[in-house]
Design an enzyme around this catalytic site. Structure first.
Site, PDB file in Angstrom:
ATOM      1  N   SER A 118       0.821  -1.210   0.000  1.00 16.13           N
ATOM      2  CA  SER A 118       0.000   0.000   0.000  1.00 16.13           C
ATOM      3  C   SER A 118       0.852   1.255   0.000  1.00 16.13           C
ATOM      4  O   SER A 118       0.333   2.341  -0.262  1.00 16.13           O
ATOM      5  CB  SER A 118      -0.861   0.040   1.258  1.00 16.13           C
ATOM      6  OG  SER A 118      -1.664  -1.093   1.332  1.00 16.13           O
ATOM      7  N   HIS A 139      -1.135  -2.425  -7.127  1.00  9.93           N
ATOM      8  CA  HIS A 139      -1.885  -2.109  -5.909  1.00  9.93           C
ATOM      9  C   HIS A 139      -3.373  -2.288  -6.171  1.00  9.93           C
ATOM     10  O   HIS A 139      -4.046  -1.390  -6.674  1.00  9.93           O
ATOM     11  CB  HIS A 139      -1.556  -0.674  -5.470  1.00  9.93           C
ATOM     12  CG  HIS A 139      -2.167  -0.293  -4.170  1.00  9.93           C
ATOM     13  ND1 HIS A 139      -2.595   0.977  -3.880  1.00  9.93           N
ATOM     14  CD2 HIS A 139      -2.444  -1.029  -3.063  1.00  9.93           C
ATOM     15  CE1 HIS A 139      -3.100   1.006  -2.659  1.00  9.93           C
ATOM     16  NE2 HIS A 139      -3.031  -0.205  -2.146  1.00  9.93           N
ATOM     17  N   GLU A 151      -3.645   0.416  -9.082  1.00  8.72           N
ATOM     18  CA  GLU A 151      -2.547   1.365  -9.302  1.00  8.72           C
ATOM     19  C   GLU A 151      -1.344   0.540  -9.766  1.00  8.72           C
ATOM     20  O   GLU A 151      -0.952  -0.406  -9.076  1.00  8.72           O
ATOM     21  CB  GLU A 151      -2.175   2.082  -8.003  1.00  8.72           C
ATOM     22  CG  GLU A 151      -3.121   3.189  -7.574  1.00  8.72           C
ATOM     23  CD  GLU A 151      -2.597   3.940  -6.353  1.00  8.72           C
ATOM     24  OE1 GLU A 151      -2.287   5.137  -6.472  1.00  8.72           O
ATOM     25  OE2 GLU A 151      -2.499   3.328  -5.270  1.00  8.72           O
ATOM     26  N   ASN A 189      -3.485   5.998  -1.270  1.00  8.44           N
ATOM     27  CA  ASN A 189      -3.339   6.135   0.184  1.00  8.44           C
ATOM     28  C   ASN A 189      -2.796   7.493   0.614  1.00  8.44           C
ATOM     29  O   ASN A 189      -3.017   7.920   1.746  1.00  8.44           O
ATOM     30  CB  ASN A 189      -2.474   5.006   0.734  1.00  8.44           C
ATOM     31  CG  ASN A 189      -3.282   3.730   0.779  1.00  8.44           C
ATOM     32  OD1 ASN A 189      -4.398   3.719   1.296  1.00  8.44           O
ATOM     33  ND2 ASN A 189      -2.754   2.665   0.211  1.00  8.44           N
TER      34      ASN A 189
END
Ligand SMILES: NC(=O)c1ccc[n+]([C@@H]2O[C@H](COP(=O)([O-])OP(=O)(O)OC[C@H]3O[C@@H](n4cnc5c(N)ncnc54)[C@H](O)[C@@H]3O)[C@@H](O)[C@H]2O)c1
Length: 296
Positions: A118, A139, A151, A189
Site C-alpha cells: 500500500s 496495488h 494502481e 493512500n
C-alpha cells in the site's frame, strides 16, 4: 502469462487469487500459515457462492475457479514455473525485503515480481533483487474481485516492457489500471489515509462519535462508507503501517498517526479481521458501535 503465484492469503491475497483464478489463470497461493490458507479458500468459496446467488456465475464456473487454485506453505514448492508472482504479505518493510530476496532466488529469470504494498517503496523492494527492471507495484483495492482500480506503480528501475505487460494484463482481469510513480502512499493512500487519520483525530478530540463521523461523510459527502468503517475494513494495522511509511518518507508531521490508532493496534483491535475496531464485528458482520471507544 499463465502461471501466477500469490504470496499471502489474507484480506488481499485471497481476493487477488480469486480474481486471477476466475479469469482462467493457474494460481498457486502461498502463506506461512496453513490456517490463513484454509480461511482464504473458505472466503473465496463464500464469495463465489455470492456471485452465483446473484445469477452471475454457474456452479461449473465456480468449480473451475476453485480448481485453478492450489495452496502451499512453502514458496520453494511452486515458484519454479511462475510467470508472475504477486506478493500480498503483511505490510512490513523487512518482511517484504526478505520475501523479495527469496522470490528472486526461486523464480525463473523471465518472471515478473509484483507487490501489492500500500505504501512501501517499489524502488527499495526492487533493490534487494537482481532484476529491478522486472519489479513493479500492482496495488489492488479491497475487495479485489469487485473493485475495478489497480494502481500500477513504476519503481525507479522498472522497465517499460514490464510496465506495459502488467498494465495490459490488468485489463484482462477486468480491471482499470492507472499509471503511478513511486512515492510514499502512491496516489490512493496519500489521499485516503490523511482523511482516515483526521476522522480518528476528530473522534479522539471528542468532536463526535463513531457513527456520527461516518454518517457525516456518508450523507454529507456521498461516500459509500464512512472513513472509520473503511479503516476497519482495510485493517487498522495496515492503516498504521501506511501512515508510518508516509510520515517517515515525507518527514511531514501531517502524516503522524493519531495516538488512538496506535493504541487500538497495540491492543490487537485491527478492525473486521480481528472482530473489533471502531465497530464490533464479533456477533454478526453488521457494524455496531463499540461504546467503550468513546470513553476517554
Ligand atoms: N487491507 C487492504 O485494504 C489493502 C488494500 C490494498 C493493499 N493492501 C496491502 O496488501 C498487503 C496484504 O495486506 P492484507 O490486508 O491482506 O494483510 P493480512 O494481514 O490480511 O494478510 C497478510 C497475510 O500474509 C501472510 N504472511 C506473512 N508473512 C508471510 C510470508 N513470509 N510468506 C507468506 N505469507 C506471509 C500472513 O500469514 C497473512 O495471512 C499489504 O502489503 C497491504 O498493505 C492492503
Amino acid at each position: 502469462m499463465k502461471n501466477i503465484v500469490v504470496i499471502g492469503a489474507g484480506t488481499m491475497g485471497n481476493g487477488i487469487a480469486h480474481t486471477f483464478a476466475q479469469t482462467g489463470f493457474t494460481v498457486n497461493l502461498v502463506d506461512v500459515s496453513q490456517s490463513a490458507l484454509d480461511k482464504g479458500i473458505a472466503t473465496i468459496t463464500k464469495n463465489l457462492d455470492r456471485i452465483i446467488s446473484k445469477g452471475n456465475m454457474t456452479e461449473d464456473q465456480k468449480a473451475n475457479t476453485l480448481g485453478n487454485i492450489s495452496t502451499f506453505t512453502n514458496l520453494g514448492d511452486c515458484a519454479a514455473k511462475a510467470d508472475l508472482i504477486v506478493e500480498a504479505a503483511t505490510e512490513n518493510l523487512d518482511l517484504k525485503l526478505k520475501i523479495f530476496k527469496q522470490m528472486d532466488e526461486l523464480a525463473p529469470e523471465k518472471c515478473i515480481l509484483a507487490t501489492n504494498t500500500s505504501s512501501i517503496s517499489i524502488t527499495k523492494i526492487a533493490s534487494v533483487t537482481n532484476r529491478p527492471e522486472k519489479v513493479i507495484g500492482m496495488h489492488f483495492m479491497n475487495p479485489v474481485p469487485i473493485m475495478k482500480l489497480v494502481e500500477i506503480i513504476k519503481g525507479y528501475s522498472t522497465s517499460k516492457e514490464t510496465f506495459d505487460e502488467i498494465y495490459e494484463m490488468s485489463k484482462t482481469l477486468g480491471k482499470v489500471p492507472v499509471e503511478v510513480n513511486d512515492y510514499p502512499g502512491f496516489v490512493a493512500n496519500r489521499i485516503l489515509m490523511p482523511m482516515i487519520n483526521e476522522a480518528i483525530e476528530t473522534l479522539y478530540n471528542g468532536v463526535a462519535g463513531v457513527e456520527e463521523i461516518d454518517t457525516v461523510m456518508k450523507l454529507g459527502m456521498a461516500h459509500p462508507m464512512g472513513p472509520l468503517q473503511l479503516a476497519d475494513f482495510i485493517g487498522l494495522d495496515v492503516c498504521l503501517a501506511i501512515l508510518n511509511v508516509m510520515h517517515d518518507g515525507f518527514k511531514n508531521p501531517k502524516y503522524a498517526p493519531n495516538p488512538l490508532l496506535v493504541n487500538m493496534v497495540t491492543a490487537g483491535k485491527m478492525g473486521v479481521k480481528s472482530g473489533e475496531g471502531f465497530y464490533d464485528y464479533s456477533e454478526s458482520r453488521k457494524a455496531e458501535k463499540v461504546s467503550k471507544m468513546f470513553a476517554k
